[in-house]
Design a protein around this motif. Sequence first.
Motif, PDB file in Angstrom:
ATOM      1  N   UNK A  64      -5.648 -16.440  -5.098  1.00  0.00           N
ATOM      2  CA  UNK A  64      -6.482 -16.103  -3.950  1.00  0.00           C
ATOM      3  C   UNK A  64      -5.638 -15.650  -2.769  1.00  0.00           C
ATOM      4  N   UNK A  65      -4.545 -16.343  -2.505  1.00  0.00           N
ATOM      5  CA  UNK A  65      -3.695 -15.932  -1.383  1.00  0.00           C
ATOM      6  C   UNK A  65      -2.986 -14.615  -1.676  1.00  0.00           C
ATOM      7  N   UNK A  66      -2.718 -14.319  -2.945  1.00  0.00           N
ATOM      8  CA  UNK A  66      -2.092 -13.042  -3.307  1.00  0.00           C
ATOM      9  C   UNK A  66      -3.026 -11.877  -2.985  1.00  0.00           C
ATOM     10  N   UNK A  67      -4.323 -12.127  -2.961  1.00  0.00           N
ATOM     11  CA  UNK A  67      -5.270 -11.068  -2.605  1.00  0.00           C
ATOM     12  C   UNK A  67      -5.032 -10.552  -1.191  1.00  0.00           C
ATOM     13  N   UNK A  68      -4.540 -11.402  -0.326  1.00  0.00           N
ATOM     14  CA  UNK A  68      -4.249 -10.978   1.043  1.00  0.00           C
ATOM     15  C   UNK A  68      -3.175  -9.890   1.056  1.00  0.00           C
ATOM     16  N   UNK A  69      -2.126 -10.090   0.280  1.00  0.00           N
ATOM     17  CA  UNK A  69      -1.068  -9.079   0.192  1.00  0.00           C
ATOM     18  C   UNK A  69      -1.599  -7.808  -0.463  1.00  0.00           C
ATOM     19  N   UNK A  70      -2.451  -7.975  -1.481  1.00  0.00           N
ATOM     20  CA  UNK A  70      -3.036  -6.804  -2.142  1.00  0.00           C
ATOM     21  C   UNK A  70      -3.913  -6.015  -1.179  1.00  0.00           C
ATOM     22  N   UNK A  71      -4.656  -6.713  -0.349  1.00  0.00           N
ATOM     23  CA  UNK A  71      -5.513  -6.052   0.624  1.00  0.00           C
ATOM     24  C   UNK A  71      -4.682  -5.301   1.662  1.00  0.00           C
ATOM     25  N   UNK A  72      -3.607  -5.907   2.141  1.00  0.00           N
ATOM     26  CA  UNK A  72      -2.711  -5.221   3.083  1.00  0.00           C
ATOM     27  C   UNK A  72      -2.137  -3.949   2.468  1.00  0.00           C
ATOM     28  N   UNK A  73      -1.739  -4.025   1.196  1.00  0.00           N
ATOM     29  CA  UNK A  73      -1.198  -2.853   0.508  1.00  0.00           C
ATOM     30  C   UNK A  73      -2.267  -1.776   0.364  1.00  0.00           C
ATOM     31  N   UNK A  74      -3.496  -2.178   0.033  1.00  0.00           N
ATOM     32  CA  UNK A  74      -4.590  -1.218  -0.127  1.00  0.00           C
ATOM     33  C   UNK A  74      -4.895  -0.515   1.195  1.00  0.00           C
ATOM     34  N   UNK A  75      -4.851  -1.248   2.294  1.00  0.00           N
ATOM     35  CA  UNK A  75      -5.088  -0.652   3.611  1.00  0.00           C
ATOM     36  C   UNK A  75      -3.989   0.361   3.923  1.00  0.00           C
ATOM     37  N   UNK A  76      -2.745  -0.003   3.638  1.00  0.00           N
ATOM     38  CA  UNK A  76      -1.634   0.920   3.872  1.00  0.00           C
ATOM     39  C   UNK A  76      -1.803   2.203   3.062  1.00  0.00           C
ATOM     40  N   UNK A  77      -2.156   2.056   1.798  1.00  0.00           N
ATOM     41  CA  UNK A  77      -2.366   3.231   0.954  1.00  0.00           C
ATOM     42  C   UNK A  77      -3.518   4.087   1.482  1.00  0.00           C
ATOM     43  N   UNK A  78      -4.565   3.437   1.951  1.00  0.00           N
ATOM     44  CA  UNK A  78      -5.710   4.170   2.488  1.00  0.00           C
ATOM     45  C   UNK A  78      -5.316   4.964   3.729  1.00  0.00           C
ATOM     46  N   UNK A  79      -4.570   4.340   4.626  1.00  0.00           N
ATOM     47  CA  UNK A  79      -4.150   5.024   5.854  1.00  0.00           C
ATOM     48  C   UNK A  79      -3.217   6.189   5.521  1.00  0.00           C
ATOM     49  N   UNK A  80      -2.268   5.966   4.620  1.00  0.00           N
ATOM     50  CA  UNK A  80      -1.355   7.040   4.222  1.00  0.00           C
ATOM     51  C   UNK A  80      -2.146   8.194   3.611  1.00  0.00           C
ATOM     52  N   UNK A  81      -3.123   7.868   2.782  1.00  0.00           N
ATOM     53  CA  UNK A  81      -3.958   8.896   2.182  1.00  0.00           C
ATOM     54  C   UNK A  81      -4.766   9.661   3.208  1.00  0.00           C
ATOM     55  N   UNK A  82      -5.327   8.952   4.177  1.00  0.00           N
ATOM     56  CA  UNK A  82      -6.102   9.625   5.224  1.00  0.00           C
ATOM     57  C   UNK A  82      -5.216  10.541   6.052  1.00  0.00           C
ATOM     58  N   UNK A  83      -3.995  10.121   6.319  1.00  0.00           N
ATOM     59  CA  UNK A  83      -3.071  10.981   7.056  1.00  0.00           C
ATOM     60  C   UNK A  83      -2.759  12.240   6.252  1.00  0.00           C
ATOM     61  N   UNK A  84      -2.661  12.110   4.924  1.00  0.00           N
ATOM     62  CA  UNK A  84      -2.412  13.276   4.064  1.00  0.00           C
ATOM     63  C   UNK A  84      -3.578  14.263   4.116  1.00  0.00           C
ATOM     64  N   UNK A  85      -4.761  13.774   4.456  1.00  0.00           N
ATOM     65  CA  UNK A  85      -5.936  14.635   4.614  1.00  0.00           C
ATOM     66  C   UNK A  85      -6.087  15.095   6.066  1.00  0.00           C
ATOM     67  N   UNK A  86      -5.036  14.911   6.838  1.00  0.00           N
ATOM     68  CA  UNK A  86      -4.968  15.354   8.238  1.00  0.00           C
ATOM     69  C   UNK A  86      -5.880  14.598   9.191  1.00  0.00           C
ATOM     70  N   UNK A  87      -6.248  13.380   8.851  1.00  0.00           N
ATOM     71  CA  UNK A  87      -6.952  12.558   9.840  1.00  0.00           C
ATOM     72  C   UNK A  87      -5.937  12.148  10.898  1.00  0.00           C
ATOM     73  N   UNK A  88      -6.342  12.154  12.134  1.00  0.00           N
ATOM     74  CA  UNK A  88      -5.428  11.813  13.225  1.00  0.00           C
ATOM     75  C   UNK A  88      -5.309  10.297  13.359  1.00  0.00           C
ATOM     76  N   UNK A  89      -4.248   9.885  14.051  1.00  0.00           N
ATOM     77  CA  UNK A  89      -4.092   8.461  14.337  1.00  0.00           C
ATOM     78  C   UNK A  89      -5.251   7.970  15.196  1.00  0.00           C
ATOM     79  N   UNK A  90      -5.762   8.830  16.058  1.00  0.00           N
ATOM     80  CA  UNK A  90      -6.896   8.444  16.902  1.00  0.00           C
ATOM     81  C   UNK A  90      -8.140   8.171  16.051  1.00  0.00           C
TER      82      UNK A  90
END
Length: 99
Positions: A52-78
């Motif tokens: 269960x606690x490992x899910x926290x690290x998995x969720x953080x990694x998933x968020x990072x991947x999502x943000x990196x992916x959105x940046x690749x689609x030219x979404x702005x930091x704003x």
Amino acid sequence: MSTVKKTLTPHLPRQKRREVVENDEFAAFARRIIRAHGRRVATGDVEALRDLTALSADLDQAISEAVIGLRAFDYSWAEIGSRLGISRQAAQQRWGDRP
């Protein structure tokens, strides 16, 4: 004498943004699963606490991947910061240093 061929990686065009599909329902499903896991641990399954606690690290990694992916689609930091309820500077500081 042999000749060495250089292979160039072709520049791939950026992908188109995906249309939003069932994200709300999918997120609700994921939340239900995580809560159910917590209830299962709470009933005495102490061995599952580490999972269960490992899910926290998995969720953080998933968020990072999502943000990196959105940046690749030219979404702005704003735009990203706005969706997360934080400033663009905070979003960039947290995820901007990653490849």
